[in-house]
Design an enzyme around this catalytic site. Structure first.
Site, PDB file in Angstrom:
ATOM      1  N   ARG A   3       1.780  -8.550  -3.868  1.00 29.60           N
ATOM      2  CA  ARG A   3       3.106  -8.252  -3.318  1.00 29.60           C
ATOM      3  C   ARG A   3       3.012  -7.439  -2.025  1.00 29.60           C
ATOM      4  O   ARG A   3       3.800  -6.529  -1.777  1.00 29.60           O
ATOM      5  CB  ARG A   3       3.972  -7.487  -4.340  1.00 29.60           C
ATOM      6  CG  ARG A   3       4.217  -8.242  -5.636  1.00 29.60           C
ATOM      7  CD  ARG A   3       4.989  -9.513  -5.387  1.00 29.60           C
ATOM      8  NE  ARG A   3       5.167 -10.279  -6.629  1.00 29.60           N
ATOM      9  CZ  ARG A   3       5.777 -11.468  -6.688  1.00 29.60           C
ATOM     10  NH1 ARG A   3       6.263 -12.011  -5.589  1.00 29.60           N
ATOM     11  NH2 ARG A   3       5.891 -12.103  -7.835  1.00 29.60           N
TER      12      ARG A   3
ATOM     13  N   SER B 270      12.018  -4.134   7.658  1.00 28.32           N
ATOM     14  CA  SER B 270      11.076  -5.244   7.602  1.00 28.32           C
ATOM     15  C   SER B 270      11.753  -6.608   7.461  1.00 28.32           C
ATOM     16  O   SER B 270      11.568  -7.495   8.298  1.00 28.32           O
ATOM     17  CB  SER B 270      10.106  -5.036   6.439  1.00 28.32           C
ATOM     18  OG  SER B 270       9.170  -6.091   6.383  1.00 28.32           O
TER      19      SER B 270
ATOM     20  N   ARG C 172      12.562  -9.759  10.517  1.00 24.93           N
ATOM     21  CA  ARG C 172      11.999 -11.106  10.429  1.00 24.93           C
ATOM     22  C   ARG C 172      13.072 -12.167  10.652  1.00 24.93           C
ATOM     23  O   ARG C 172      12.756 -13.338  10.896  1.00 24.93           O
ATOM     24  CB  ARG C 172      11.328 -11.308   9.068  1.00 24.93           C
ATOM     25  CG  ARG C 172      10.172 -10.350   8.838  1.00 24.93           C
ATOM     26  CD  ARG C 172       9.515 -10.540   7.491  1.00 24.93           C
ATOM     27  NE  ARG C 172       8.665  -9.401   7.161  1.00 24.93           N
ATOM     28  CZ  ARG C 172       7.562  -9.476   6.446  1.00 24.93           C
ATOM     29  NH1 ARG C 172       7.166 -10.656   5.985  1.00 24.93           N
ATOM     30  NH2 ARG C 172       6.858  -8.398   6.186  1.00 24.93           N
TER      31      ARG C 172
ATOM     32  N   SER D  16      -0.369  -1.099   7.786  1.00 22.22           N
ATOM     33  CA  SER D  16       0.174  -2.455   7.941  1.00 22.22           C
ATOM     34  C   SER D  16       0.747  -2.679   9.332  1.00 22.22           C
ATOM     35  O   SER D  16       0.598  -3.742   9.925  1.00 22.22           O
ATOM     36  CB  SER D  16       1.247  -2.704   6.879  1.00 22.22           C
ATOM     37  OG  SER D  16       0.701  -2.673   5.591  1.00 22.22           O
TER      38      SER D  16
ATOM     39  N   HIS E 198      45.020 -13.014  35.116  1.00 22.00           N
ATOM     40  CA  HIS E 198      45.895 -13.061  33.932  1.00 22.00           C
ATOM     41  C   HIS E 198      46.109 -14.507  33.474  1.00 22.00           C
ATOM     42  O   HIS E 198      47.082 -14.813  32.800  1.00 22.00           O
ATOM     43  CB  HIS E 198      47.257 -12.414  34.206  1.00 22.00           C
ATOM     44  CG  HIS E 198      47.156 -11.068  34.856  1.00 22.00           C
ATOM     45  ND1 HIS E 198      47.013  -9.906  34.136  1.00 22.00           N
ATOM     46  CD2 HIS E 198      47.149 -10.705  36.163  1.00 22.00           C
ATOM     47  CE1 HIS E 198      46.944  -8.881  34.975  1.00 22.00           C
ATOM     48  NE2 HIS E 198      47.003  -9.339  36.212  1.00 22.00           N
TER      49      HIS E 198
ATOM     50  N   SER F  87      35.661 -37.867  20.319  1.00 21.67           N
ATOM     51  CA  SER F  87      36.338 -37.586  19.055  1.00 21.67           C
ATOM     52  C   SER F  87      36.282 -38.822  18.178  1.00 21.67           C
ATOM     53  O   SER F  87      36.433 -39.954  18.663  1.00 21.67           O
ATOM     54  CB  SER F  87      37.801 -37.192  19.306  1.00 21.67           C
ATOM     55  OG  SER F  87      38.551 -37.193  18.108  1.00 21.67           O
TER      56      SER F  87
END
Length: 420
Positions: free
Chosen positions: A17, A266, A270, A44, A91, A221
Site C-alpha cells: 500500500r 497526493s 494526481r 517518497s 454594454h 444540428s
C-alpha cells in the site's frame, strides 16, 4: 525497467500500500547488489516531487510554442483586416466604430499576456533535489558524515542531470505547493482568456459577421438542418471554464498543507496537475484550428454598421453646422427629434434607419446636405485602429518581438486539423 518489472511493482504496491516503496522493492529485485542502498536517505517526495517538477516543466515547454503559434496567426489576421470598420460594443450596445483587425489585436494581446505569465512561471521553476524528510537534509548529511559541501554538490549534480538551474532554497517534505498554485494561476488565466475570445466569436457568429471554420459536409444540428453552430468555440469555452477553475484545487491544497506536509495533497494533485495541461493542450489545438480558418462577412459587417452609423454621425453633423455659424443647441435639438423618429421606425416598425433621409429632407440641415454622405464614411470613425494594429501586430511590432524565441516553431507549424 521492463513490463515485467512494472508487474512486480504492481504486486508490491497491492501488498505494501505504498507506491514508492513498491518500486523500491521492484528495483531491488532487478538489481540485487544495489537493493540495500536504494532509496538511502530519501523520502517518497524525493522521487515523486522531483518527477512532478520535471513533468510540469516539460508540459509547459510543450504548451508555450503552441500558444505562440496561435498568437502569431491572430496577429496576421489582425493586420490583414486592420482597416475594415465594424461596430464596437459597450454594454453589448452599439458603440464607436473599431475595426475587425483591432478587435483581433485585443484578443492577441490578452493571449500574449498569458504567454508572458506562463513563461515567467516556467523560468522560475526549480528542483526539489535531495532535501530529506522535512527539508533539513539531515539524512544526507549523515550519509556524507557531516560534510554539507558534499550535500550541496549532490544537489548540483541532480540539478544538472534533471536540467534545472538550482533547487528551491527551502523545502519541507515536499517542494512548496505554492509552486503548483503559481502554475495553476497562470494556466487558469489562459482558460479565462479563451472564454472571452470564443464568447466574442460566438456573438459575432450570431450576428453573421464572423464564423469559425465550417466544413462542406459538417452538420450543425441533428434537427435544424440550416444551423451552423459554433461547436469549436463552444468546446473551447467549456474547456476554458474547467481550466479557469482548476487553480481553486491548487489554492485549497496549498492552504491545507499543515506544517511540513500532510498527505491530502497526493490524490488531488494526481488529478488537477494532469488536467491543467491536458485541458490547456486541448484548448490550444482547437483554438489553433479556429484562428487558422476564421471567416468574416464584410457585406454583413457593413450593413449592420450602416444601420447604426447615422446616429454616430450626428456629432459630426452638429460640428459641421456650428462651423457654419448655426447654434449648437438648435442643431442638437433638431438632431434629437429626428433621431427619435428614426429610432421608432427601427424598433417599432422593423424598418431601416432613415435618419439621414430625414436630415436631407429637413430645411434646417440644408447647409450640410451636400456633405452628409461624406460625413458617413466609416473610415472617419475608426480613429487610429489601423495604426494601433500595425504597431502591435505588424513587422517589428510588440508581438513579433515577443515571439522571436519561438521563430523555429512558427516556421514549422502546420494548421491543426480536428478529427471531431
Amino acid at each position: 525497467m521492463t513490463d515485467q518489472d512494472f508487474d512486480v511493482a504492481a504486486a508490491e504496491e497491492k501488498r505494501r500500500r505504498h507506491d514508492v516503496m513498491a518500486h523500491v522493492h521492484a528495483f531491488g529485485q532487478a538489481a540485487p547488489a544495489a537493493a540495500g542502498i536504494i532509496h538511502w536517505g530519501a523520502t517518497s517526495c524525493y522521487c515523486t516531487d522531483n518527477a512532478d517538477l520535471i513533468f510540469i516543466r516539460d508540459a509547459i515547454d510543450l504548451l508555450l510554442p503552441k500558444l505562440a503559434v496561435i498568437i502569431n496567426k491572430l496577429a496576421t489576421f489582425a493586420v490583414k483586416h486592420k482597416a475594415l470598420p465594424t461596430l464596437g460594443f459597450t454594454h453589448y450596445q452599439p458603440a464607436q466604430l473599431i475595426t475587425v483587425g483591432r478587435r483581433a489585436a485585443q484578443w492577441a494581446q490578452d493571449l500574449l499576456m498569458d504567454l508572458e505569465d506562463i513563461s515567467i512561471v516556467r523560468a522560475d521553476l526549480r528542483y526539489r533535489g535531495a532535501q530529506g524528510t522535512t527539508g533539513t537534509q539531515a539524512s544526507f548529511l549523515e550519509i556524507f558524515r557531516g560534510d554539507g559541501k558534499s550535500v550541496d554538490k549532490l544537489n548540483e549534480i541532480l540539478c544538472e542531470k534533471a536540467g534545472f538551474p538550482t533547487c528551491y532554497s527551502i523545502s519541507t517534505q515536499t517542494y512548496t505547493r505554492k509552486v503548483d498554485l503559481r502554475v495553476a494561476n497562470a494556466l487558469a488565466a489562459f482558460g479565462a482568456t479563451v472564454q472571452k475570445i470564443t464568447g466574442d466569436i460566438r456573438h459575432l457568429a450570431n450576428q453573421k459577421e464572423m464564423e469559425e471554420p465550417f466544413e462542406k459536409d459538417q452538420i450543425g444540428s441533428s434537427a435544424m438542418a440550416y444551423k451552423r453552430n459554433p461547436m469549436r468555440c463552444e468546446r473551447i469555452a467549456g474547456l476554458g471554464r474547467h481550466l479557469a477553475n482548476l487553480n481553486k484545487d491548487a489554492s485549497d491544497t496549498y492552504a491545507q498543507q499543515w506544517f511540513e506536509r500532510t498527505l491530502d495533497d497526493s490524490a488531488i494533485r494526481r488529478i488537477y496537475i494532469p488536467e491543467l495541461f491536458l485541458s490547456a493542450d486541448a484548448i490550444c489545438m482547437t483554438l489553433d484550428n479556429v484562428v487558422s480558418g476564421l471567416v468574416i462577412y464584410p457585406n454583413t459587417i457593413n450593413s449592420r454598421l450602416m444601420q447604426e452609423l447615422p446616429f454616430m454621425a450626428t456629432e459630426h453633423i452638429i460640428m459641421k453646422l456650428v462651423s457654419l455659424g448655426i447654434s449648437r443647441q438648435a442643431a442638437h435639438e433638431e438632431i434629437r427629434v429626428l433621431s427619435h423618429q428614426a429610432s421608432d421606425v427601427v424598433k417599432r416598425e422593423g424598418g431601416k434607419n432613415d435618419l439621414i433621409d430625414r436630415i436631407k429632407k429637413t430645411e434646417f440641415f440644408k447647409p450640410v446636405w451636400g456633405v452628409v454622405d461624406e460625413l458617413l464614411d466609416p473610415t472617419h470613425f475608426i480613429g487610429r485602429c489601423p495604426e494601433q494594429v500595425e504597431r502591435f501586430c505588424g513587422e517589428g511590432g510588440e508581438i513579433r518581438k515577443a515571439l522571436m524565441p519561438y521563430q523555429k516553431f512558427l516556421e514549422e507549424s502546420r494548421d491543426v486539423e480536428l478529427s471531431v
